[in-house]
Design a protein around this motif. Structure first.
Motif, short mmCIF file in Angstrom:
data_model
loop_
_atom_site.label_atom_id
_atom_site.label_comp_id
_atom_site.label_asym_id
_atom_site.label_seq_id
_atom_site.Cartn_x
_atom_site.Cartn_y
_atom_site.Cartn_z
N LEU A 182 0.83 -1.20 0.00
CA LEU A 182 0.00 0.00 0.00
C LEU A 182 0.87 1.25 0.00
N GLN A 183 0.56 2.18 -0.88
CA GLN A 183 1.35 3.39 -1.04
C GLN A 183 0.64 4.59 -0.40
N PRO A 184 1.39 5.41 0.36
CA PRO A 184 0.76 6.58 1.00
C PRO A 184 0.42 7.66 0.00
N GLN A 185 -0.53 8.49 0.38
CA GLN A 185 -0.82 9.70 -0.40
C GLN A 185 0.45 10.56 -0.46
N PRO A 186 0.71 11.20 -1.60
CA PRO A 186 1.91 12.04 -1.71
C PRO A 186 1.72 13.37 -1.00
N SER A 187 1.73 13.32 0.33
CA SER A 187 1.43 14.51 1.11
C SER A 187 1.98 14.36 2.52
N PHE A 188 2.51 15.43 3.09
CA PHE A 188 2.84 15.38 4.50
C PHE A 188 1.70 15.97 5.33
N ILE A 189 0.65 16.43 4.66
CA ILE A 189 -0.53 16.94 5.35
C ILE A 189 -1.59 15.85 5.47
N SER A 190 -1.99 15.28 4.36
CA SER A 190 -3.03 14.26 4.33
C SER A 190 -2.43 12.88 4.54
N ASN A 191 -2.97 12.11 5.47
CA ASN A 191 -2.45 10.79 5.81
C ASN A 191 -3.44 9.71 5.38
N GLY A 192 -3.23 9.16 4.20
CA GLY A 192 -4.07 8.09 3.69
C GLY A 192 -3.32 7.31 2.64
N HIS A 193 -3.99 6.34 2.03
CA HIS A 193 -3.38 5.54 0.97
C HIS A 193 -3.81 6.05 -0.41
N GLN A 194 -2.99 5.79 -1.40
CA GLN A 194 -3.37 6.13 -2.77
C GLN A 194 -4.50 5.23 -3.24
N THR A 195 -4.40 3.96 -2.93
CA THR A 195 -5.45 3.00 -3.26
C THR A 195 -5.58 2.01 -2.11
N LEU A 196 -6.72 1.34 -2.03
CA LEU A 196 -6.94 0.32 -1.02
C LEU A 196 -7.56 -0.91 -1.71
N PRO A 197 -6.72 -1.74 -2.35
CA PRO A 197 -7.24 -2.88 -3.10
C PRO A 197 -7.70 -4.02 -2.18
N VAL A 198 -8.95 -4.44 -2.37
CA VAL A 198 -9.52 -5.50 -1.51
C VAL A 198 -10.25 -6.52 -2.37
N LEU A 199 -10.51 -7.66 -1.74
CA LEU A 199 -11.42 -8.68 -2.26
C LEU A 199 -12.62 -8.71 -1.34
N LEU A 200 -13.82 -8.63 -1.92
CA LEU A 200 -15.04 -8.57 -1.11
C LEU A 200 -15.47 -9.94 -0.63
N ARG A 201 -15.43 -10.94 -1.52
CA ARG A 201 -15.67 -12.34 -1.17
C ARG A 201 -16.99 -12.55 -0.46
#
Length: 417
Positions: free
Chosen positions: A393-412
């Protein structure tokens, strides 16, 4: 700005791309309660990491958020016009106001997020969440879904747009342009383009709601402008604040809550079994992964001697508040401060929504969205799982906003398997 004699160390260069916010926070914490730092674009500021010092500064009468009054580098033209973070100090809203001006500009925002208005949004939040889950339920059992794109950012965007009365055709445009303001890795040209597009859309929104007012926050703010309470610039900037803060914080809260539960099976079991509450999940997520890692900027209006630390903030010094560091301070949360633990007794002792007069007025709405949407998500998809290893998982390119660029999941889910 020039580093004053009160900031003797070489500034720590902050990573504008936010590559590893918590490693950076730990390094800054090791340098003391506050330390000089170099911001993207080469300007310097104090970065404050200790929770007690943060609380003292956020409630200090001589700490301002108004660069127009209290940042000599800005007043004297030493801040370049193309500084990529300039929008954060240029805007004229409650986020950048001081004293009575802050009270005046915050008042309509407080009304926008009043307990009554937030309570009235509960049915809409549930309906929006259910519609998003229904859309996800059509996914094939082996299809990888970006849950951030299709759920975490869509829910708060739709909620804040409902609050503001934003026409549907403007939704995606606001998401992209406001998101660009949080991307602190952008070049000055890219940041300027995002800034210009955000204002273009804000002007479209105001013109639309002026012609067709409704029972929404935008119409109320327009009425304030018409009565002379708000200038045109303050109207636009107040709308930007509601859209940006009302969206970004909740996106990252949902993102990290899901990620933490999917990567901590024992914690997930406590919640699913009812041994821990969703409110506990939300508070521990806010502590463990502050959705806004750093907030800029504050300024010393006069010399400030902080007696407990012995630090002196000279008049005109710029200040960054590091919420990510405060949330994992071992003095408050012990040796396991870096761990996610929904049963943590100190989980609620975080500063994720700020403190004092600038405490985020949208905090109750963010909490309501999270405690409504998260149980619905996990009840609908009880076998929800990450589709990649956590370290991918890659972080958002920001030192202000703390999140991921994407959150890939399987719903199953059994319904689509």
């Amino acid at each position: 700005m020039n580093t004053s004699t009160s900031t003797p160390r070489c500034p720590y260069r902050l990573d504008g791309a936010g590559t590893n916010i918590h490693a950076e926070a730990a390094a800054l914490r090791a340098r003391g309660a506050a330390t000089p730092a170099e911001l993207p674009g080469g300007l310097t500021a104090w970065t404050v990491t200790h929770p007690d010092l943060i609380r003292r500064l956020l409630t200090h009468r001589d700490v301002s958020k108004d660069a127009h009054q209290h940042w000599p580098a800005y007043i004297n033209g030493e801040v370049p016009s193309d500084w990529p973070l300039r929008v954060w100090v240029d805007v004229r809203n409650a986020l950048t106001a001081y004293g009575s001006e802050h009270t005046r500009l915050r008042r309509p925002l407080a009304a926008a997020f009043s307990p009554r208005r937030v309570r009235l949004l509960r049915p809409q939040i549930k309906a929006i969440t259910q519609a998003l889950l229904d859309d996800l339920n059509a996914t094939g059992p082996d299809e990888i879904v970006d849950l951030r794109a299709r759920f975490a950012w869509r829910l708060p965007l739709l909620v804040v747009n409902a609050l503001l009365g934003v026409p549907e055709e403007l939704h995606d445009g606001f998401r992209v342009s406001i998101g660009g303001l949080f991307d602190t890795s952008l070049t000055a040209e890219e940041a300027g383009a995002a800034y210009s597009e955000a204002y273009r859309l804000l002007n479209v929104l105001v013109e639309t709601k002026t012609k067709e007012p409704g029972d929404d926050v935008t119409s109320a703010l327009i009425a304030g402008h018409s009565s002379g309470t708000l200038s045109r610039q303050e109207l636009l900037d107040s709308l930007m604040l509601v859209i940006g803060a009302g969206h970004e914080t909740t996106v990252n809260l949902l993102d990290h809550a899901v990620t933490n539960l999917l990567t901590h099976s024992a914690q997930r079991a406590l919640v699913v079994s009812g041994q821990a509450s969703w409110e506990q999940v939300v508070e521990e997520t806010l502590r463990h992964q502050a959705p806004i890692a750093n907030i800029i900027l504050r300024f010393a209006a006069r010399d400030i001697l902080d007696e407990p630390t012995g630090l002196t903030f000279r008049a005109g010094d710029a200040i960054v508040i590091n919420f990510a560091a405060a949330g994992r301070d071992p003095e408050v949360h012990g040796a396991t401060a870096a761990d996610f633990d929904v049963a943590r007794p100190t989980a609620g002792e975080h500063l994720a929504f700020g403190h004092g007069p600038h405490f985020c007025p949208g905090a109750p709405l963010a909490r309501l969205e999270a405690v409504t949407a998260l149980p619905m998500l996990f009840e609908t998809f009880p076998e929800l799982d990450l589709a990649v290893e956590q370290d991918v998982l890659q972080p958002q390119p920001s030192f202000i906003s703390n999140g991921h660029q994407t959150l890939p999941v399987l719903l199953r889910t059994s319904s689509n398997s």
